[in-house]
Design an enzyme around this catalytic site. Structure first.
Site, PDB file in Angstrom:
ATOM      1  N   ARG A 137     -30.051 128.916  17.825  1.00 43.74           N
ATOM      2  CA  ARG A 137     -28.773 128.819  18.556  1.00 43.74           C
ATOM      3  C   ARG A 137     -28.869 127.926  19.792  1.00 43.74           C
ATOM      4  O   ARG A 137     -27.830 127.595  20.372  1.00 43.74           O
ATOM      5  CB  ARG A 137     -28.281 130.217  18.947  1.00 43.74           C
ATOM      6  N   HIS A 170     -40.355 129.401  13.966  1.00 45.39           N
ATOM      7  CA  HIS A 170     -40.488 129.852  12.574  1.00 45.39           C
ATOM      8  C   HIS A 170     -41.794 129.347  11.961  1.00 45.39           C
ATOM      9  O   HIS A 170     -42.444 130.058  11.195  1.00 45.39           O
ATOM     10  CB  HIS A 170     -39.332 129.303  11.722  1.00 45.39           C
ATOM     11  N   VAL A 203     -42.262 131.906  20.841  1.00 46.51           N
ATOM     12  CA  VAL A 203     -42.662 130.522  21.117  1.00 46.51           C
ATOM     13  C   VAL A 203     -41.600 129.931  22.046  1.00 46.51           C
ATOM     14  O   VAL A 203     -40.395 130.113  21.822  1.00 46.51           O
ATOM     15  CB  VAL A 203     -42.770 129.698  19.818  1.00 46.51           C
ATOM     16  N   LYS A 218     -39.048 137.445  19.706  1.00 46.29           N
ATOM     17  CA  LYS A 218     -37.856 137.119  20.503  1.00 46.29           C
ATOM     18  C   LYS A 218     -36.765 138.120  20.141  1.00 46.29           C
ATOM     19  O   LYS A 218     -36.049 138.620  20.983  1.00 46.29           O
ATOM     20  CB  LYS A 218     -37.372 135.693  20.255  1.00 46.29           C
ATOM     21  N   ASP A 219     -36.686 138.418  18.838  1.00 45.21           N
ATOM     22  CA  ASP A 219     -35.776 139.474  18.362  1.00 45.21           C
ATOM     23  C   ASP A 219     -36.559 140.785  18.386  1.00 45.21           C
ATOM     24  O   ASP A 219     -36.874 141.352  17.339  1.00 45.21           O
ATOM     25  CB  ASP A 219     -35.284 139.145  16.954  1.00 45.21           C
ATOM     26  N   GLY A 242     -40.536 137.225  14.512  1.00 49.69           N
ATOM     27  CA  GLY A 242     -40.703 136.804  15.901  1.00 49.69           C
ATOM     28  C   GLY A 242     -40.295 137.920  16.847  1.00 49.69           C
ATOM     29  O   GLY A 242     -39.339 138.645  16.596  1.00 49.69           O
ATOM     30  N   MET A 261     -33.249 132.811   8.523  1.00 48.74           N
ATOM     31  CA  MET A 261     -31.903 132.343   8.174  1.00 48.74           C
ATOM     32  C   MET A 261     -31.864 130.815   8.183  1.00 48.74           C
ATOM     33  O   MET A 261     -30.788 130.216   8.259  1.00 48.74           O
ATOM     34  CB  MET A 261     -30.863 132.915   9.147  1.00 48.74           C
ATOM     35  N   GLY A 262     -33.030 130.182   8.124  1.00 41.26           N
ATOM     36  CA  GLY A 262     -33.074 128.720   8.093  1.00 41.26           C
ATOM     37  C   GLY A 262     -32.884 128.119   9.468  1.00 41.26           C
ATOM     38  O   GLY A 262     -33.072 128.789  10.481  1.00 41.26           O
ATOM     39  N   ALA A 263     -32.516 126.809   9.499  1.00 45.07           N
ATOM     40  CA  ALA A 263     -32.471 126.036  10.751  1.00 45.07           C
ATOM     41  C   ALA A 263     -33.820 126.217  11.461  1.00 45.07           C
ATOM     42  O   ALA A 263     -33.889 126.583  12.629  1.00 45.07           O
ATOM     43  CB  ALA A 263     -31.308 126.469  11.634  1.00 45.07           C
TER      44      ALA A 263
HETATM   45  O1  PAF Z   1     -34.257 137.050  12.296  1.00 45.15           O
HETATM   46  C1  PAF Z   1     -33.564 136.563  11.385  1.00 45.15           C
HETATM   47  O2  PAF Z   1     -33.549 135.343  11.168  1.00 45.15           O
HETATM   48  C2  PAF Z   1     -32.718 137.477  10.515  1.00 45.15           C
HETATM   49  O3  PAF Z   1     -32.154 138.504  11.267  1.00 45.15           O
HETATM   50  C3  PAF Z   1     -33.466 138.033   9.295  1.00 45.15           C
HETATM   51  C4  PAF Z   1     -34.617 138.929   9.705  1.00 45.15           C
HETATM   52  C5  PAF Z   1     -33.997 136.879   8.457  1.00 45.15           C
HETATM   53  C6  PAF Z   1     -32.519 138.863   8.430  1.00 45.15           C
HETATM   54  O4  PAF Z   1     -31.438 138.103   7.975  1.00 45.15           O
END
Ligand code: PAF
Length: 274
Positions: free
Chosen positions: A177, A24, A166, A139-140, A137, A17-19
């Site tokens: 966040r 990443h 990481v 983390k999720d 990742g 989702m960027g940032a």
């Molecule tokens: O982990 C994320 O950044 C988001 O949940 C993903 C997998 C890109 C889906 O929008």
């Protein structure tokens, strides 16, 4: 991507989702390692509206496409795909993807619809990416398990890979966040990896009682968190409650200030986070 594949190049894909932060970029490097120098590494950047609840941070989620593109270049990314909402969710779209059971525990009850939004957008992204290795990742952690299941159940030609979290110097898991945290919040948040680390050390000493592991971590987190969504010990594969075995997932979600943070450690597999 089809053109690259036709020329024999493997495709590595990192949905984000960027940032973008170092976490990443580690995923992008892992994708590169998997597809080789000749392969093609693509990163998608899309702040997916369907995975945010009405009281969540969709509108204030950081958007910094130019910086992200520059960061991707430093990590050797070949393609950045940054669609707009109307192309991912065109007028008239009606389809949602649900991954049962795995979406129900942990973050499930606290973020209704979240995993359905994630599963839906990632199914679309996988359809666009085609045959590839997709890197996420850990983390999720729950998201990673859900997406692995999804690719298998829908017979998508995507190999889903999960990469170890990481962390910052003090052990805090990297997250887009974290920037919401004030200095004081940031200080308090450093208790999260410490609590996970203490549980990992207890596990190493032979502790296998899920309640004892959970309560130990929760007591430390209560001292610093503004609220706790859950501290839970689960089977790392099925996400069912831990009922014995040589690995256990200890996962936490809590609020520090207004920021919801999640973290986890797989006891019996990973080193102590701090
Ligand atoms: O982990 C994320 O950044 C988001 O949940 C993903 C997998 C890109 C889906 O929008």
């Amino acid at each position: 991507m089809d053109e690259a594949r036709a020329r024999g190049r493997r495709v590595g894909f990192v949905p984000t989702m960027g940032a973008l932060h170092e976490g990443h970029l580690t995923l992008a490097r892992e994708a590169r390692a998997r597809v080789g120098d000749h392969g093609l590494v693509a990163v998608s950047i899309f702040v997916n509206p369907t995975q945010f609840g009405p009281n969540e941070d969709f509108s204030k989620y950081p958007r910094e496409l130019e910086r992200d593109v520059a960061r991707c270049a430093t990590a050797g990314v070949d393609v950045v795909f940054a669609p707009d909402a109307a192309s991912m969710y065109p007028a008239g779209e009606r389809t949602r993807v649900t991954v049962r059971a795995l979406s129900e525990p942990l973050c499930g009850p606290f973020r209704p619809g979240h995993f359905e939004g994630v599963a839906t957008i990632v199914t679309k992204l996988f359809a666009l990416a085609g045959r590839s290795v997709a890197v996420f990742g850990r983390k999720d952690y729950q998201q990673w398990r859900i997406l692995s299941r999804l690719a298998e159940d829908l017979m998508l030609p995507v190999e889903v890979v999960g990469v170890r979290t990481v962390r910052e110097k003090d052990g805090l898991a990297m997250s887009s966040r974290n920037r919401y945290l004030s200095d004081e919040d940031r200080q308090r948040a450093s208790a999260i990896p410490k609590a996970l680390g203490d549980a990992a050390r207890a596990w190493e000493r032979g502790e296998r009682d899920a309640s004892a592991l959970r309560e130990g971590a929760e007591a430390k987190l209560r001292a610093v968190a503004d609220s706790i969504d859950y501290v839970d010990v689960r089977d790392p594969s099925s996400l069912e409650p831990y009922a014995g075995g040589d690995r256990a997932l200890l996962a936490v979600a809590l609020r520090v200030g207004n920021t919801r943070l999640i973290d986890n450690v797989v006891l019996g597999e990973e080193p102590a986070p701090a």
